[in-house]
Scaffold this active site. Structure first.
Site, PDB file in Angstrom:
ATOM      1  N   GLU A 198      30.147  34.204  76.209  1.00 20.82           N
ATOM      2  CA  GLU A 198      29.903  35.444  76.476  1.00 20.82           C
ATOM      3  C   GLU A 198      28.551  36.063  75.966  1.00 20.82           C
ATOM      4  O   GLU A 198      27.837  35.273  75.407  1.00 20.82           O
ATOM      5  CB  GLU A 198      30.832  36.353  75.896  1.00 20.82           C
ATOM      6  CG  GLU A 198      31.071  36.129  74.107  1.00 20.82           C
ATOM      7  CD  GLU A 198      32.171  36.854  73.458  1.00 20.82           C
ATOM      8  OE1 GLU A 198      33.088  37.289  74.221  1.00 20.82           O
ATOM      9  OE2 GLU A 198      32.196  36.821  72.243  1.00 20.82           O
TER      10      GLU A 198
ATOM     11  N   SER B  14      27.402  38.004  73.520  1.00 21.08           N
ATOM     12  CA  SER B  14      26.965  38.274  72.409  1.00 21.08           C
ATOM     13  C   SER B  14      27.132  36.759  71.453  1.00 21.08           C
ATOM     14  O   SER B  14      27.643  36.781  70.487  1.00 21.08           O
ATOM     15  CB  SER B  14      28.074  39.109  71.698  1.00 21.08           C
ATOM     16  OG  SER B  14      29.427  38.620  71.807  1.00 21.08           O
TER      17      SER B  14
ATOM     18  N   SER C 175      34.179  39.616  61.775  1.00 21.61           N
ATOM     19  CA  SER C 175      33.449  38.723  62.523  1.00 21.61           C
ATOM     20  C   SER C 175      31.783  38.722  62.210  1.00 21.61           C
ATOM     21  O   SER C 175      31.604  38.172  61.099  1.00 21.61           O
ATOM     22  CB  SER C 175      33.435  39.241  63.959  1.00 21.61           C
ATOM     23  OG  SER C 175      32.860  38.475  64.865  1.00 21.61           O
ATOM     24  N   HIS C 176      30.862  39.082  63.103  1.00 24.85           N
ATOM     25  CA  HIS C 176      29.469  39.054  62.616  1.00 24.85           C
ATOM     26  C   HIS C 176      29.238  40.353  62.020  1.00 24.85           C
ATOM     27  O   HIS C 176      27.917  40.510  61.730  1.00 24.85           O
ATOM     28  CB  HIS C 176      28.800  39.031  63.956  1.00 24.85           C
ATOM     29  CG  HIS C 176      29.012  40.161  65.187  1.00 24.85           C
ATOM     30  ND1 HIS C 176      30.381  40.226  65.528  1.00 24.85           N
ATOM     31  CD2 HIS C 176      28.396  41.031  65.775  1.00 24.85           C
ATOM     32  CE1 HIS C 176      30.372  41.216  66.593  1.00 24.85           C
ATOM     33  NE2 HIS C 176      29.204  41.932  66.745  1.00 24.85           N
TER      34      HIS C 176
ATOM     35  N   ASP D 238      27.460  32.824  62.943  1.00 18.68           N
ATOM     36  CA  ASP D 238      27.980  34.138  62.475  1.00 18.68           C
ATOM     37  C   ASP D 238      28.742  33.860  61.384  1.00 18.68           C
ATOM     38  O   ASP D 238      29.297  32.860  60.775  1.00 18.68           O
ATOM     39  CB  ASP D 238      28.310  35.037  63.477  1.00 18.68           C
ATOM     40  CG  ASP D 238      29.840  34.635  64.044  1.00 18.68           C
ATOM     41  OD1 ASP D 238      30.132  33.680  63.791  1.00 18.68           O
ATOM     42  OD2 ASP D 238      30.669  35.691  64.379  1.00 18.68           O
TER      43      ASP D 238
ATOM     44  N   ARG E 103      30.364  32.581  66.748  1.00 17.54           N
ATOM     45  CA  ARG E 103      29.201  32.517  67.480  1.00 17.54           C
ATOM     46  C   ARG E 103      27.794  31.578  67.162  1.00 17.54           C
ATOM     47  O   ARG E 103      27.954  30.925  66.146  1.00 17.54           O
ATOM     48  CB  ARG E 103      28.863  33.984  67.257  1.00 17.54           C
ATOM     49  CG  ARG E 103      29.719  34.954  68.095  1.00 17.54           C
ATOM     50  CD  ARG E 103      28.899  36.433  67.428  1.00 17.54           C
ATOM     51  NE  ARG E 103      29.715  37.511  68.174  1.00 17.54           N
ATOM     52  CZ  ARG E 103      30.630  37.987  68.115  1.00 17.54           C
ATOM     53  NH1 ARG E 103      31.614  37.445  67.189  1.00 17.54           N
ATOM     54  NH2 ARG E 103      31.240  38.974  69.031  1.00 17.54           N
TER      55      ARG E 103
ATOM     56  N   THR F  28      34.528  41.529  78.427  1.00 22.81           N
ATOM     57  CA  THR F  28      34.094  41.015  77.046  1.00 22.81           C
ATOM     58  C   THR F  28      35.641  41.032  76.225  1.00 22.81           C
ATOM     59  O   THR F  28      36.296  41.845  75.970  1.00 22.81           O
ATOM     60  CB  THR F  28      33.229  42.026  76.366  1.00 22.81           C
ATOM     61  OG1 THR F  28      31.702  41.886  77.287  1.00 22.81           O
ATOM     62  CG2 THR F  28      32.821  41.258  74.991  1.00 22.81           C
TER      63      THR F  28
ATOM     64  N   ASP G 234      32.260  34.270  60.546  1.00 22.41           N
ATOM     65  CA  ASP G 234      33.306  33.593  60.749  1.00 22.41           C
ATOM     66  C   ASP G 234      33.327  32.365  61.765  1.00 22.41           C
ATOM     67  O   ASP G 234      34.092  31.795  62.094  1.00 22.41           O
ATOM     68  CB  ASP G 234      34.538  34.217  61.243  1.00 22.41           C
ATOM     69  CG  ASP G 234      34.197  34.956  62.787  1.00 22.41           C
ATOM     70  OD1 ASP G 234      33.091  35.074  63.123  1.00 22.41           O
ATOM     71  OD2 ASP G 234      35.251  35.065  63.448  1.00 22.41           O
TER      72      ASP G 234
END
Length: 558
Positions: A360, A362, A80-81, A263, A268, A333, A265
């Protein structure tokens, strides 16, 4: 379940270090376990939302419609991030047959299997697949398993084209009188090529609108998390200080209309205008308030039938949903909780909440067009909102800041920011959470000893968040500790949420979320970190952050 013949699996990654070797290993294991078709995007790179779209849509040899997809799921190689590289993070996630992140029932079954497994099947003779081969190239890995190189963009771009009016957006972005300009930061992740495909090739924006859109195994040495700290270059180019407040030395008229970042992937997003940072919570609320600008909503029932936010997100979405009479769900979350609500009909023959909007804290925003958060979808939503807001003018008169200010006047402002304490010793992090639970949720809090910076803020109560899923009635507990406060001068509510995040590989991250409501429009222009400093000071003293963790300040404020 590989007992069913003819199963198809998608394997893709965000391009981080070890992406290609991991894909080659996955091919061998899947082929050894009776998967007959393996679809891999060209070069092995695909954003998480694009994988979800392909699972939902792709049929052999072509792109189908939503719901036609034949893949049993998708393996996504991503952390992810989090940063990538030889000494950084690597991860594997699984998306199920509707394109949704694996649910708790699935992950629990995998975990139990991992405790019992003593061996696994693979294939002994294997020639590596050329991931750079042309789309459509096939490799017979075994007599019963074929690898096909697929177009990474097709299913996802078709999905977005159904959500938005690409022709109108192209005319808007190319209208010299409007003067719309965008700056998009791909953070060297998987979202970059998709931004180029959509923003440049489909909508006609110049390539100068893109920065860091070439995927790199180490993300160019950056931390691919689209927030004020790690997207610092974009933040500066949008006329913002590191805390998100507008720069007083920048001519805002020279800046891009819209700034955005994705981000590692691509799921986000960060949204900013000239001299205006939009929090993820405000972004969700404003998309809902302007739903008529987004064809996905306007042509599918007229408006969203349901919305949802993660508990740590601010209540900005709740206020708009309440005014519109739309059900608003507050979940733990994790996108999997939104997946049940979006797929209520498909999975459980339940209530239809689509079209659906969710997000969400984030920096995740999405809808029911897929079953993942979607950074590029959020960017196109904001483009659409700006396009409709300026439809009656020859030039571009209404920007992100204008829309944000007007929204706050209508619904009030929820001052919001997040403090991240990264790499905290796990024992220390758990000790702090335990004492918050003991002192403020289960028992009577000690004397707080108000200081001048936190005077006028009164502790109300503490609760530990739990969630009963309205769709399948599953229960999630221990989902965050909430300390509620009140500003004594005007009675305005405030809260501080504490959560531990374990998505990184080093220690624990303590996240502290700060929220304060303010209805007085004359006070809305204050920078959020400044407006929330007293609340932060109060909370940190109460929970003894420094005494327990040794941390004087957060790693990130965003």
């Amino acid at each position: 379940d590989t007992t069913k013949p003819g199963q198809t699996m998608i394997v893709a990654g965000d391009g981080r270090y070890y992406n290609t070797p991991a894909i080659q290993t996955m091919i061998q294991i899947l082929a050894g376990n009776d998967i007959s078709e393996i679809w891999i995007p060209r070069h092995g790179i695909m954003s998480t939302p694009a994988v979800s779209a392909a699972i939902r849509r792709r049929v052999p040899d072509t792109c189908g419609k939503d719901g036609d997809g034949v893949a049993m799921g998708g393996i996504v190689l991503t952390a992810s991030h989090n940063p990538g590289g030889p000494t950084e993070d690597f991860g594997i996630k699984y998306n199920e047959g509707l394109g949704q992140p694996a649910g708790e029932e699935f992950t629990e079954a995998v975990y139990k299997e991992s405790l019992a497994i003593t061996s696994y099947k693979t294939i002994s003779e294997y020639n590596e697949v050329d991931l750079s081969a042309p789309v459509g190239t096939q490799y017979a890995v075994t007599p019963t398993c074929t690898v096909t190189i697929i177009d990474p963009f097709e299913d996802y771009v078709n999905c977005l084209r159904e959500c938005f009016d690409f022709d109108k957006l192209k005319r808007f972005s190319s209208d010299s009188k409007k003067g719309f300009r965008m700056l998009y930061d791909g953070m060297h992740g998987a979202g970059g090529p998709f931004a180029k495909r959509v923003l440049v090739e489909e909508l006609g924006l110049p390539e100068s609108s893109l920065m860091r859109c070439n995927p790199l195994p180490d993300f160019g040495g950056c931390h691919p998390d689209p927030n004020l700290t790690y997207a610092a270059e974009l933040v500066s180019k949008m006329g913002l200080n590191p805390d998100g407040s507008p720069s007083t030395t920048t001519d805002l008229s020279t800046l891009p209309t819209l700034g955005a970042a994705n981000d590692g992937d691509g799921d986000r997003n960060l949204i900013a205008g000239a001299g205006c940072f939009v929090t993820p919570s405000d972004s969700m609320a404003m998309i809902l308030a302007h739903y008529r600008s987004i064809p996905h909503f306007s042509k599918n029932g007229g408006r969203p039938r349901g919305v949802a936010r993660s508990m740590p997100s601010s209540a900005a979405l709740d206020v708009v949903a309440d005014a519109m009479g739309i059900p608003c769900f507050v979940t733990p979350t994790g996108w999997k909780f939104f997946g049940n609500l979006m797929s209520s009909v498909e999975l459980f023959d339940g209530i239809d909440y689509s079209p659906f909007l969710c997000g969400e804290e984030s920096f995740g925003t999405g809808s029911d067009h897929i079953r993942e958060k979607d950074g590029l979808w959020a960017v196109l939503a904001w483009m659409s909102i700006l396009m409709e807001a300026n439809a009656g003018f020859d030039d571009l008169r209404i920007g992100v800041k204008d829309l944000t200010t007007e929204h706050w006047k209508t619904y009030g402002r929820h001052f919001y920011c997040r403090y991240d304490y990264e790499g905290v010793d796990s024992d220390q992090a758990n000790t702090m959470m335990d004492q918050i639970r003991t002192n403020f949720v289960e028992g009577s809090p000690p004397e707080d000893g108000a200081t001048p910076s936190s005077s006028g803020i009164e502790f109300v109560d503490g609760v530990e968040f739990s969630y009963t899923d309205p769709v399948d009635q599953s229960i999630a507990t221990n989902q965050g500790l909430i300390l509620n406060f009140k500003y004594t001068a005007n009675g305005n509510p405030a809260r501080v949420v504490f959560r531990l995040s374990g998505t990184g590989s080093a220690g624990a991250t303590i996240r502290m979320y700060l929220e304060r409501f303010e209805g007085d429009a004359s006070l809305h222009d204050e920078a959020a970190p400044v407006a929330l400093l007293g609340l932060a000071t109060k909370a940190l003293e109460l929970v003894k952050m420094k005494e327990i963790t040794g941390r004087d300040s957060p790693t990130v404020i965003t």
